[in-house]
Design a protein around this motif. Structure first.
Motif, PDB file in Angstrom:
ATOM      1  N   PHE A 103       1.066  -1.263   0.060  1.00 36.78           N
ATOM      2  CA  PHE A 103      -0.005   0.058  -0.041  1.00 36.78           C
ATOM      3  C   PHE A 103       0.932   1.181  -0.134  1.00 36.78           C
ATOM      4  N   ALA A 104       0.585   2.069  -0.726  1.00 34.75           N
ATOM      5  CA  ALA A 104       1.260   3.447  -0.805  1.00 34.75           C
ATOM      6  C   ALA A 104       0.316   4.650  -0.827  1.00 34.75           C
ATOM      7  N   LEU A 105       0.775   5.561  -0.045  1.00 37.56           N
ATOM      8  CA  LEU A 105      -0.056   6.802   0.114  1.00 37.56           C
ATOM      9  C   LEU A 105       0.984   8.162  -0.244  1.00 37.56           C
ATOM     10  N   ASP A 106       0.641   8.818  -1.096  1.00 34.79           N
ATOM     11  CA  ASP A 106       1.195  10.090  -1.561  1.00 34.79           C
ATOM     12  C   ASP A 106       0.677  11.157  -2.012  1.00 34.79           C
ATOM     13  N   LEU A 107       1.344  12.304  -1.687  1.00 38.42           N
ATOM     14  CA  LEU A 107       1.061  13.789  -1.964  1.00 38.42           C
ATOM     15  C   LEU A 107       1.882  14.355  -2.922  1.00 38.42           C
ATOM     16  N   PHE A 108       1.306  14.821  -4.096  1.00 35.79           N
ATOM     17  CA  PHE A 108       1.982  15.332  -5.399  1.00 35.79           C
ATOM     18  C   PHE A 108       1.511  16.809  -5.594  1.00 35.79           C
ATOM     19  N   PHE A 109       2.565  17.448  -5.998  1.00 33.00           N
ATOM     20  CA  PHE A 109       2.497  18.771  -6.757  1.00 33.00           C
ATOM     21  C   PHE A 109       2.530  18.309  -8.029  1.00 33.00           C
ATOM     22  N   LYS A 110       1.777  19.031  -9.048  1.00 31.76           N
ATOM     23  CA  LYS A 110       1.527  18.584 -10.510  1.00 31.76           C
ATOM     24  C   LYS A 110       1.601  19.852 -11.289  1.00 31.76           C
ATOM     25  N   TYR A 111       2.578  19.992 -12.370  1.00 30.71           N
ATOM     26  CA  TYR A 111       2.788  21.088 -13.141  1.00 30.71           C
ATOM     27  C   TYR A 111       2.257  20.690 -14.502  1.00 30.71           C
ATOM     28  N   TYR A 112       1.244  21.150 -14.989  1.00 32.75           N
ATOM     29  CA  TYR A 112       0.897  20.901 -16.368  1.00 32.75           C
ATOM     30  C   TYR A 112       1.742  21.555 -17.503  1.00 32.75           C
ATOM     31  N   VAL A 113       2.763  21.241 -17.620  1.00 28.61           N
ATOM     32  CA  VAL A 113       4.056  21.835 -18.318  1.00 28.61           C
ATOM     33  C   VAL A 113       3.585  22.262 -19.846  1.00 28.61           C
ATOM     34  N   TYR A 128       2.418  16.548 -17.801  1.00 30.55           N
ATOM     35  CA  TYR A 128       2.408  17.124 -16.627  1.00 30.55           C
ATOM     36  C   TYR A 128       3.682  16.433 -15.849  1.00 30.55           C
ATOM     37  N   LEU A 129       4.269  17.118 -15.073  1.00 31.29           N
ATOM     38  CA  LEU A 129       5.418  16.642 -14.330  1.00 31.29           C
ATOM     39  C   LEU A 129       4.857  16.522 -12.955  1.00 31.29           C
ATOM     40  N   LEU A 130       5.367  15.557 -12.127  1.00 34.22           N
ATOM     41  CA  LEU A 130       5.140  15.071 -10.669  1.00 34.22           C
ATOM     42  C   LEU A 130       6.282  15.318  -9.707  1.00 34.22           C
ATOM     43  N   LEU A 131       5.998  16.080  -8.665  1.00 36.14           N
ATOM     44  CA  LEU A 131       7.134  16.014  -7.785  1.00 36.14           C
ATOM     45  C   LEU A 131       6.146  15.721  -6.512  1.00 36.14           C
ATOM     46  N   GLY A 132       6.566  14.786  -5.457  1.00 33.59           N
ATOM     47  CA  GLY A 132       5.928  14.683  -4.075  1.00 33.59           C
ATOM     48  C   GLY A 132       6.681  13.818  -3.176  1.00 33.59           C
ATOM     49  N   ALA A 133       5.981  13.272  -2.111  1.00 32.47           N
ATOM     50  CA  ALA A 133       6.372  12.569  -1.022  1.00 32.47           C
ATOM     51  C   ALA A 133       5.243  11.378  -0.485  1.00 32.47           C
ATOM     52  N   GLY A 134       5.757  10.340   0.195  1.00 30.98           N
ATOM     53  CA  GLY A 134       4.714   9.730   0.636  1.00 30.98           C
ATOM     54  C   GLY A 134       5.453   8.514   1.227  1.00 30.98           C
ATOM     55  N   ARG A 135       4.358   7.450   1.695  1.00 30.47           N
ATOM     56  CA  ARG A 135       4.821   6.522   2.481  1.00 30.47           C
ATOM     57  C   ARG A 135       4.164   4.995   1.993  1.00 30.47           C
ATOM     58  N   SER A 136       5.218   3.935   1.884  1.00 33.19           N
ATOM     59  CA  SER A 136       4.993   2.610   1.445  1.00 33.19           C
ATOM     60  C   SER A 136       4.648   1.895   2.316  1.00 33.19           C
TER      61      SER A 136
END
Length: 204
Positions: A103-113, A128-136
């Protein structure tokens, strides 16, 4: 004559303001996504990219996410991903001796380039580009990670679209099973339109 001109100018101003508000609401919606995902956690560093049977985990896969667009070209997304690592597959260059629930839970910032380079109102796609952090989680054993990725949406209708994305996730803490891995997602997104009062189904 002045009265007619005043009425015309007021109408133009009202139309422009109303249309601008509709465009703003349409381009900054809430978005729900659901689909499937495959996880490549073999530890081979893409040395065996086509060993799907041994290296890719795609058993009971499901993903769900909620995103809020803002400033037209950006988004903030929280995503949950479920999968199962089957016995006999590779994880961290080791063959699994028993099945693992993932199971993974993630938070992303997305830039629709791509919106910077194409007409966002006519283009049938968005990249788009993705940048984020999460927990697996691996059977309850957790690892934290930072994530980078790219994605693409293809229009089916204005509010329903197909998406595909690829991410690299880098482990921040050492654990016996947690590691760097790749995740590939695909599915559908549904844009939640504004109601007549300007609010979404979420109340704002």
């Amino acid at each position: 004559m002045k009265g007619k001109l005043t009425i015309i100018l007021l109408f133009i101003f009202y139309f422009h303001t109303s249309y601008s508000q509709v465009i703003e609401n349409a381009n900054n919606p809430w978005i729900i996504s659901f689909g499937l995902s495959a996880v490549e956690d073999s530890g081979t560093k893409l040395g065996q990219p086509f060993e799907f049977k041994q290296n890719y985990h795609f058993t009971n896969p499901f993903l769900f996410s909620v995103e809020k667009r803002f400033w037209e070209n950006y988004g903030l997304q929280i995503a949950a991903n479920f999968n199962t690592f089957k016995e006999g597959k590779l994880v961290n260059a080791m063959t699994l001796e028993e099945e693992i629930d993932f199971f993974a839970l993630d938070l992303f910032f997305k830039y629709y380039v791509t919106n910077r380079f194409v007409d966002k109102y006519r283009s049938p796609y968005e990249g788009y580009l993705l940048l984020g952090a999460g927990r697996s989680s691996y059977d309850g054993e957790f690892s934290e990670n930072v994530n980078f990725g790219i994605g693409l949406t293809l229009f089916i209708t204005r509010d329903i679209r197909f998406f595909a994305q690829a991410m690299a996730k880098f482990d921040l803490v050492e654990s016996e099973i947690g590691s760097n891995y790749f995740q590939y997602d695909f599915g559908l997104i549904i844009r939640i339109p504004k109601r007549p009062n300007g609010r979404s189904i979420f109340g704002f």
